[in-house]
Design a protein around this motif. Sequence first.
Motif, short mmCIF file in Angstrom:
data_model
loop_
_atom_site.label_atom_id
_atom_site.label_comp_id
_atom_site.label_asym_id
_atom_site.label_seq_id
_atom_site.Cartn_x
_atom_site.Cartn_y
_atom_site.Cartn_z
N SER A 139 0.33 -1.18 0.35
CA SER A 139 -0.01 -0.44 0.30
C SER A 139 0.96 1.30 0.12
CB SER A 139 -0.82 -0.16 1.30
OG SER A 139 -1.42 -1.40 1.31
N LEU A 155 1.24 5.15 0.97
CA LEU A 155 0.17 6.26 1.80
C LEU A 155 1.08 7.78 2.17
CD1 LEU A 155 0.16 3.83 5.16
CD2 LEU A 155 -1.93 4.45 2.92
N THR A 177 0.60 8.61 9.87
CA THR A 177 0.65 7.53 9.72
C THR A 177 1.62 6.17 9.68
OG1 THR A 177 0.17 8.80 7.69
CG2 THR A 177 0.90 6.63 7.02
N LYS A 215 -5.99 -0.30 -4.46
CA LYS A 215 -6.99 0.63 -3.47
C LYS A 215 -5.78 1.28 -3.35
CE LYS A 215 -8.35 -3.42 -1.40
NZ LYS A 215 -8.77 -4.64 -0.45
N SER A 216 -4.77 1.79 -2.99
CA SER A 216 -4.03 2.80 -1.86
C SER A 216 -4.56 4.17 -3.23
CB SER A 216 -3.12 2.73 -1.48
OG SER A 216 -2.27 2.11 -2.77
N SER A 266 -6.83 5.75 -4.42
CA SER A 266 -7.97 6.18 -3.85
C SER A 266 -8.10 6.52 -2.78
CB SER A 266 -9.03 5.22 -3.49
OG SER A 266 -9.12 4.48 -2.64
N GLU A 267 -6.18 6.77 -2.15
CA GLU A 267 -6.71 7.83 -1.38
C GLU A 267 -5.35 8.88 -1.10
OE1 GLU A 267 -7.42 6.80 1.46
OE2 GLU A 267 -9.55 5.70 1.17
N SER A 292 -3.97 12.19 -2.99
CA SER A 292 -4.10 13.12 -3.31
C SER A 292 -3.92 13.57 -4.30
CB SER A 292 -4.60 14.10 -2.31
OG SER A 292 -3.68 15.29 -2.64
N LYS A 332 -5.02 10.48 -11.65
CA LYS A 332 -5.75 9.79 -10.83
C LYS A 332 -6.74 7.92 -11.15
CE LYS A 332 -7.89 10.00 -6.19
NZ LYS A 332 -7.97 10.01 -4.88
#
Length: 493
Positions: free
Chosen positions: A180, A182, A188, A320-321, A323-324, A326, A337
Motif C-alpha cells: 500500500s 500512503l 501514518t 486500493k491505495s 483512491s487514498e 491526493s 488518478k
Amino acid sequence: MAATEAPSNEQVYKVPLKVLVDRSLNKVVFAEARKDFVDVLLSFLALPLGTIARLVAMESNIPPVKLGSLSSLYESVSNLEEEHLWTPTCKEMLLHPRSSMESYYQHLKLNIDDTQPTKYFLCENLECSRKYGESLLSIFNNQRCSCGKLMNRIVYPENITLENGFVNETATFIICDDLSVLPNVLVTSLNLLEKLGIKDMDAIEEQTVDISKREVVDLLKLSLISKSPLTDFIFEKKPRVDDLNPTNESWFEKGEESSDEGRRIVVRALVKKSNKKFMFAGAEEDFADFLFSFLTLPLGGVLHMLEGNSSLGCIDELHKSISELSPDRCLRSQRLKEELANPKCALQFAFSGQILPIVEVSLPVYYCHTFTDGKINNLVVSTSTRPIYYGYDRSIQLKILDRKSSIVDLRIGKGFAKGPSTFMVTDDLVVSPMSAISAVSYLRSQVPLSDLEERVISVGVKEGLAILKASLNSTSALSNVLQQFTKITELEN
Ligand SMILES: [Zn+2]
C-alpha cells in the motif's frame, strides 16, 4: 524464457530505498520512498497482463513465477502459427501488448516494461499523404495502406508529450509491507507501528537497499504471490505461494448469473462426468479472442473489474491505495488518478466482440501537413490544423488504420483469431487449433470415453469475469468456473 543478464560494464541504475525493519520479528515495518520508486510501483497497474506474464517468467533474484493459467495462455499464443491470426501484427500485439499509459512510465529509469512504445507511420508513397480527402496513419509498422504500399514512413507527431511519471516530484511516501502506498505524514508511521503491535523499539532499525530493475521484477512477482512482499524481499524469505485457489465465492454470488441481455459466447465443453472436471472445449474464434484479450488488459483495469477481489498476492492493496492519494499533493492530477485506478486498453487493442466491461483509449485526430521547401517535400503531423498561409500547401485529416486490416478487409474492431475456425481450449487455457487426432490422443490419456459428457457453456459478463479471475489464480481455470456456475452448464444443447 530466461532474462539476459545485464552486461557487467553497463551502468545499472539504482535507487536507494529506506526500510524500517523489526529485527526481533524479521519483518518490515514500512519503507519510505520517493518518486523514482513509487512511480515504478504504480506502473505495475498500467501493465497489460501479457506483459506481466512475460516479466514474471524471467529470472531475477527470485525464480520465474507462473501465474495461474495466464502463463500457459501466453505460452500457447507464442506457439500459435501466425496463420491462425488475422495478421502477424496480432501475434506481436498479444505477446507484447502496449499500455494505454506508456507515456507516463516509458522513460522512468526503473521502467521494467520492455515493450516498444507506440510509433506512427504513414504510407511510403508520399503522394498518398498529399492526397485530398483522407489519408491513413498506422500505429504498427509495415501495415498495408489502401494504395497497396507499405505504411513504413515513420513520423513523429508534434504535441506528443512524455509525462513525468505518476507522482509529484517532491512528494514522499510510506510503503507498507503489502505495498500500500500512503502519503508520508508522521501520524501514518506512528499508526503503523501501533497497528503492527511493535513494542520493542530497540529491535527496530533502519536499513537501505538498492533497487535496480532486477529488484523491481522481484517486487512485481512478490506483489502477485505474497501477502508480505517487502518482508519477503528484504529477508529473502521464500515467498509463500498461497494455496492457488482461494476463490472468493461470495463475490460471484453478489449478482445473478448473467441475464440474457448482452452478448454471450457459446462453448462446447467435454467434461468428466465423475468429478465435473473440464477436459477441453471446442470453441469458435470468439472464445479464443476472449481468452487472447486477457493478455491485452491492463492490470489496474482487471482489478477494477474484479472489484478488489483478485485474490492475487496483495496487488489489490496497491490498487486500493490510489483512491487514498491526493490528486494535488501526491499524484500529478485528478485525471491521472482516475486513469490509474481504471486504465483502459491501449489504442486498437480492444475489439467489438469483447464481453468484459473494458474499453480502449481514444486517440486525438491527427492532421498531416505538407509543404515544399525548394525541391524537398516536407511533412508534419500534428493534432491541429494549420492555415495554408503558413506555407503549408495542404492539411488533411488522418484516419487510423485498423491494425488487423489488409487491403481486402477494412472491417474495424475485429478480434485476433482468424475465423471461421475452431480452437481447442484446455483447462489451463492453452489455445490451439482444433485437431481431431490430438483431441482423441489427449482424451485417451486422461479419461475413459464412457466418463465423458458434452456441456454447452454460455459465457456472459459474469461468467467472463469469473474466467478472468480464475485465469490469474488457478491452473484449472475452466473447471473452477464450471463448478461455480453449475446452473449455466445444465443448458444441454
Ligand atoms: Zn498509400
